[in-house]
Design a protein around this motif. Structure first.
Motif, mmCIF file in Angstrom:
data_model
loop_
_atom_site.group_PDB
_atom_site.id
_atom_site.type_symbol
_atom_site.label_atom_id
_atom_site.label_comp_id
_atom_site.label_asym_id
_atom_site.label_seq_id
_atom_site.Cartn_x
_atom_site.Cartn_y
_atom_site.Cartn_z
ATOM 1 N N ARG A 189 -16.158 69.644 35.968
ATOM 2 C CA ARG A 189 -15.495 68.505 35.327
ATOM 3 C C ARG A 189 -15.854 67.199 36.030
ATOM 4 O O ARG A 189 -16.132 66.181 35.378
ATOM 5 C CB ARG A 189 -13.988 68.714 35.325
ATOM 6 C CG ARG A 189 -13.250 67.570 34.661
ATOM 7 C CD ARG A 189 -11.762 67.771 34.724
ATOM 8 N NE ARG A 189 -11.104 66.589 34.243
ATOM 9 C CZ ARG A 189 -10.229 66.586 33.272
ATOM 10 N NH1 ARG A 189 -9.879 67.709 32.691
ATOM 11 N NH2 ARG A 189 -9.675 65.464 32.884
ATOM 12 N N ASP A 190 -15.867 67.200 37.357
ATOM 13 C CA ASP A 190 -16.227 66.002 38.114
ATOM 14 C C ASP A 190 -17.653 65.574 37.807
ATOM 15 O O ASP A 190 -17.935 64.375 37.666
ATOM 16 C CB ASP A 190 -16.054 66.243 39.619
ATOM 17 C CG ASP A 190 -14.591 66.302 40.049
ATOM 18 O OD1 ASP A 190 -13.719 65.881 39.249
ATOM 19 O OD2 ASP A 190 -14.325 66.786 41.175
ATOM 20 N N GLN A 191 -18.561 66.549 37.719
ATOM 21 C CA GLN A 191 -19.954 66.231 37.381
ATOM 22 C C GLN A 191 -20.045 65.625 35.982
ATOM 23 O O GLN A 191 -20.753 64.634 35.769
ATOM 24 C CB GLN A 191 -20.825 67.487 37.440
ATOM 25 C CG GLN A 191 -21.261 67.876 38.822
ATOM 26 C CD GLN A 191 -22.181 69.097 38.783
ATOM 27 O OE1 GLN A 191 -22.022 69.989 37.949
ATOM 28 N NE2 GLN A 191 -23.133 69.123 39.705
ATOM 29 N N ALA A 192 -19.351 66.216 35.039
ATOM 30 C CA ALA A 192 -19.377 65.716 33.663
ATOM 31 C C ALA A 192 -18.811 64.302 33.590
ATOM 32 O O ALA A 192 -19.369 63.434 32.906
ATOM 33 C CB ALA A 192 -18.597 66.657 32.747
ATOM 34 N N GLU A 193 -17.725 64.060 34.298
ATOM 35 C CA GLU A 193 -17.130 62.720 34.305
ATOM 36 C C GLU A 193 -18.065 61.718 34.962
ATOM 37 O O GLU A 193 -18.186 60.573 34.519
ATOM 38 C CB GLU A 193 -15.775 62.739 35.006
ATOM 39 C CG GLU A 193 -14.682 63.388 34.176
ATOM 40 C CD GLU A 193 -13.337 63.420 34.890
ATOM 41 O OE1 GLU A 193 -13.260 62.999 36.065
ATOM 42 O OE2 GLU A 193 -12.368 63.881 34.252
ATOM 43 N N SER A 194 -18.741 62.142 36.010
ATOM 44 C CA SER A 194 -19.689 61.265 36.689
ATOM 45 C C SER A 194 -20.854 60.902 35.764
ATOM 46 O O SER A 194 -21.252 59.735 35.671
ATOM 47 C CB SER A 194 -20.209 61.947 37.953
ATOM 48 O OG SER A 194 -21.207 61.175 38.551
ATOM 49 N N PHE A 243 -20.851 61.049 32.480
ATOM 50 C CA PHE A 243 -20.324 60.225 31.391
ATOM 51 C C PHE A 243 -20.134 58.785 31.839
ATOM 52 O O PHE A 243 -20.492 57.837 31.129
ATOM 53 C CB PHE A 243 -18.999 60.803 30.888
ATOM 54 C CG PHE A 243 -18.357 59.957 29.839
ATOM 55 C CD1 PHE A 243 -18.837 59.971 28.532
ATOM 56 C CD2 PHE A 243 -17.280 59.150 30.143
ATOM 57 C CE1 PHE A 243 -18.256 59.184 27.559
ATOM 58 C CE2 PHE A 243 -16.688 58.360 29.176
ATOM 59 C CZ PHE A 243 -17.171 58.381 27.877
ATOM 60 N N SER A 244 -19.570 58.607 33.029
ATOM 61 C CA SER A 244 -19.335 57.258 33.554
ATOM 62 C C SER A 244 -20.660 56.509 33.717
ATOM 63 O O SER A 244 -20.764 55.327 33.358
ATOM 64 C CB SER A 244 -18.603 57.338 34.886
ATOM 65 O OG SER A 244 -18.434 56.064 35.431
ATOM 66 N N LYS A 245 -21.665 57.192 34.232
ATOM 67 C CA LYS A 245 -22.981 56.576 34.418
ATOM 68 C C LYS A 245 -23.579 56.195 33.066
ATOM 69 O O LYS A 245 -24.102 55.085 32.899
ATOM 70 C CB LYS A 245 -23.909 57.542 35.152
ATOM 71 C CG LYS A 245 -25.273 56.970 35.446
ATOM 72 C CD LYS A 245 -26.119 57.959 36.226
ATOM 73 C CE LYS A 245 -27.506 57.412 36.467
ATOM 74 N NZ LYS A 245 -28.358 58.368 37.179
ATOM 75 N N THR A 246 -23.477 57.093 32.106
ATOM 76 C CA THR A 246 -24.010 56.826 30.770
ATOM 77 C C THR A 246 -23.271 55.664 30.119
ATOM 78 O O THR A 246 -23.881 54.798 29.485
ATOM 79 C CB THR A 246 -23.896 58.085 29.882
ATOM 80 O OG1 THR A 246 -24.595 59.150 30.518
ATOM 81 C CG2 THR A 246 -24.479 57.849 28.507
ATOM 82 N N GLN A 247 -21.965 55.630 30.275
ATOM 83 C CA GLN A 247 -21.158 54.559 29.706
ATOM 84 C C GLN A 247 -21.532 53.220 30.338
ATOM 85 O O GLN A 247 -21.654 52.208 29.635
ATOM 86 C CB GLN A 247 -19.676 54.856 29.913
ATOM 87 C CG GLN A 247 -18.757 53.945 29.146
ATOM 88 C CD GLN A 247 -17.301 54.357 29.308
ATOM 89 O OE1 GLN A 247 -16.937 54.993 30.295
ATOM 90 N NE2 GLN A 247 -16.473 53.986 28.360
ATOM 91 N N THR A 248 -21.720 53.201 31.642
ATOM 92 C CA THR A 248 -22.110 51.974 32.339
ATOM 93 C C THR A 248 -23.472 51.483 31.857
ATOM 94 O O THR A 248 -23.664 50.288 31.611
ATOM 95 C CB THR A 248 -22.142 52.205 33.862
ATOM 96 O OG1 THR A 248 -20.851 52.645 34.285
ATOM 97 C CG2 THR A 248 -22.511 50.945 34.611
ATOM 98 N N GLN A 249 -24.411 52.407 31.709
ATOM 99 C CA GLN A 249 -25.740 52.040 31.221
ATOM 100 C C GLN A 249 -25.658 51.482 29.803
ATOM 101 O O GLN A 249 -26.322 50.503 29.474
ATOM 102 C CB GLN A 249 -26.674 53.247 31.246
ATOM 103 C CG GLN A 249 -27.088 53.674 32.631
ATOM 104 C CD GLN A 249 -27.885 54.970 32.621
ATOM 105 O OE1 GLN A 249 -27.877 55.715 31.655
ATOM 106 N NE2 GLN A 249 -28.573 55.233 33.725
#
Length: 75
Positions: free
Chosen positions: A9-14, A16-22
């Motif tokens: 879950r932490d990896q997926a959130e990380s 997702f967060s990176k993709t969202q920021t990009q």
């Protein structure tokens, strides 16, 4: 199993967060480029109008000069 689940879950959130920021960065860049492009187009249109107005004035002045009576001979 909960440790593995939390890690996944932490990896997926990380990710997702990176993709969202990009995505947000890309959207910001695109909107800035659009603003620059619109400003350039507006300036080009304004300069074109000024040029056409100047050319029309010059053409009118040349026509008026050509229509003026010419003087022949010396006084």
């Amino acid at each position: 199993m909960t440790a593995t689940s939390k890690k996944s879950r932490d990896q997926a959130e990380s990710i997702f967060s990176k993709t969202q920021t990009q995505s947000m960065s890309l959207n910001r860049i695109i909107s800035e480029q659009d603003a620059v492009s619109q400003a350039r187009e507006a300036k080009t249109a304004r300069l074109r109008e000024l040029r056409l107005e100047k050319e029309a004035d010059e053409l009118g002045a040349a026509a008026a000069l050509a229509a003026a009576p010419k003087r022949v001979g010396k006084r």
